[in-house]
Design an enzyme around this catalytic site. Structure first.
Site, PDB file in Angstrom:
ATOM      1  N   HIS A   8      -3.691   9.324  -2.766  1.00  0.00           N
ATOM      2  CA  HIS A   8      -2.362   9.700  -2.282  1.00  0.00           C
ATOM      3  C   HIS A   8      -1.652   8.496  -1.663  1.00  0.00           C
ATOM      4  O   HIS A   8      -2.258   7.472  -1.383  1.00  0.00           O
ATOM      5  CB  HIS A   8      -2.422  10.865  -1.276  1.00  0.00           C
ATOM      6  CG  HIS A   8      -3.177  10.563  -0.007  1.00  0.00           C
ATOM      7  ND1 HIS A   8      -4.493  10.905   0.177  1.00  0.00           N
ATOM      8  CD2 HIS A   8      -2.790   9.943   1.136  1.00  0.00           C
ATOM      9  CE1 HIS A   8      -4.876  10.511   1.378  1.00  0.00           C
ATOM     10  NE2 HIS A   8      -3.870   9.919   1.991  1.00  0.00           N
ATOM     11  N   HIS A  75       0.724   4.224   4.152  1.00  0.00           N
ATOM     12  CA  HIS A  75      -0.561   3.735   3.623  1.00  0.00           C
ATOM     13  C   HIS A  75      -0.781   4.226   2.198  1.00  0.00           C
ATOM     14  O   HIS A  75      -0.114   5.150   1.739  1.00  0.00           O
ATOM     15  CB  HIS A  75      -1.728   4.182   4.518  1.00  0.00           C
ATOM     16  CG  HIS A  75      -1.984   5.661   4.551  1.00  0.00           C
ATOM     17  ND1 HIS A  75      -1.399   6.498   5.476  1.00  0.00           N
ATOM     18  CD2 HIS A  75      -2.768   6.460   3.775  1.00  0.00           C
ATOM     19  CE1 HIS A  75      -1.822   7.740   5.265  1.00  0.00           C
ATOM     20  NE2 HIS A  75      -2.651   7.753   4.238  1.00  0.00           N
ATOM     21  N   GLU A 124      -6.344   3.382   3.161  1.00  0.00           N
ATOM     22  CA  GLU A 124      -7.304   4.424   3.509  1.00  0.00           C
ATOM     23  C   GLU A 124      -8.343   4.504   2.392  1.00  0.00           C
ATOM     24  O   GLU A 124      -7.975   4.515   1.212  1.00  0.00           O
ATOM     25  CB  GLU A 124      -6.578   5.762   3.660  1.00  0.00           C
ATOM     26  CG  GLU A 124      -7.476   6.949   3.993  1.00  0.00           C
ATOM     27  CD  GLU A 124      -6.694   8.259   4.103  1.00  0.00           C
ATOM     28  OE1 GLU A 124      -5.447   8.256   3.915  1.00  0.00           O
ATOM     29  OE2 GLU A 124      -7.340   9.290   4.370  1.00  0.00           O
TER      30      GLU A 124
HETATM   31 CO    CO Z   1      -3.893   9.474   3.978  1.00  0.00          CO
END
Ligand code: CO
Length: 131
Positions: A8, A75, A124
């Site tokens: 994502h 991110h 991440e």
């Molecule tokens: Co995230």
């Protein structure tokens, strides 16, 4: 380490409610809104976009929004098959890791890599959800 697919894109927003309404108007169906209090964020997935709103002024996300009041890209998240193996690999390389491994918005372990060691991108790393 072998990074898997891009899971994502995290987008910080001052208002998940407003952002959700905008994405809905643009034809994207949002999922449930839920809180991750231990990370200080409210979350809503709209497809592969993770909308993030700070739960309080102490959230790291609140500082991001002070610098970017309209919100913005926060991110990227990549999957790995084994979070412990990935963490050890980044530690061996000297890539700075931000905090402990913890449970993320998908219910699997995550950690964050410092943007200064990742081409300017807060990254991440997420253990792929099973099944
Ligand atoms: Co995230």
């Amino acid at each position: 380490v072998r990074l898997g697919r891009l899971n994502h894109v995290g987008i910080a927003t001052p208002s998940i409610a407003d952002a959700v309404a905008q994405y809905r108007a643009m034809g994207m169906g949002p999922g449930e809104v839920f809180d991750l209090p231990e990370q200080g964020v409210r979350v809503c997935f709209v497809g592969q976009i993770e909308l993030l709103e700070p739960l309080g002024p102490d959230s790291p996300l609140a500082r991001f929004l002070q610098r970017n009041p309209a919100g913005g890209q926060h991110h990227l998240c990549h999957e790995v098959p084994d979070i412990a193996e990935a963490r050890a690999w980044f530690e061996r390389r000297g890539t700075r890791i931000l905090g402990d491994t913890r449970i993320g918005a998908h219910g699997t372990p995550i950690f964050f890599l410092h943007p200064a060691d990742m081409g300017g991108v807060l990254t991440e790393i997420l253990e792929s959800p099973r099944g």
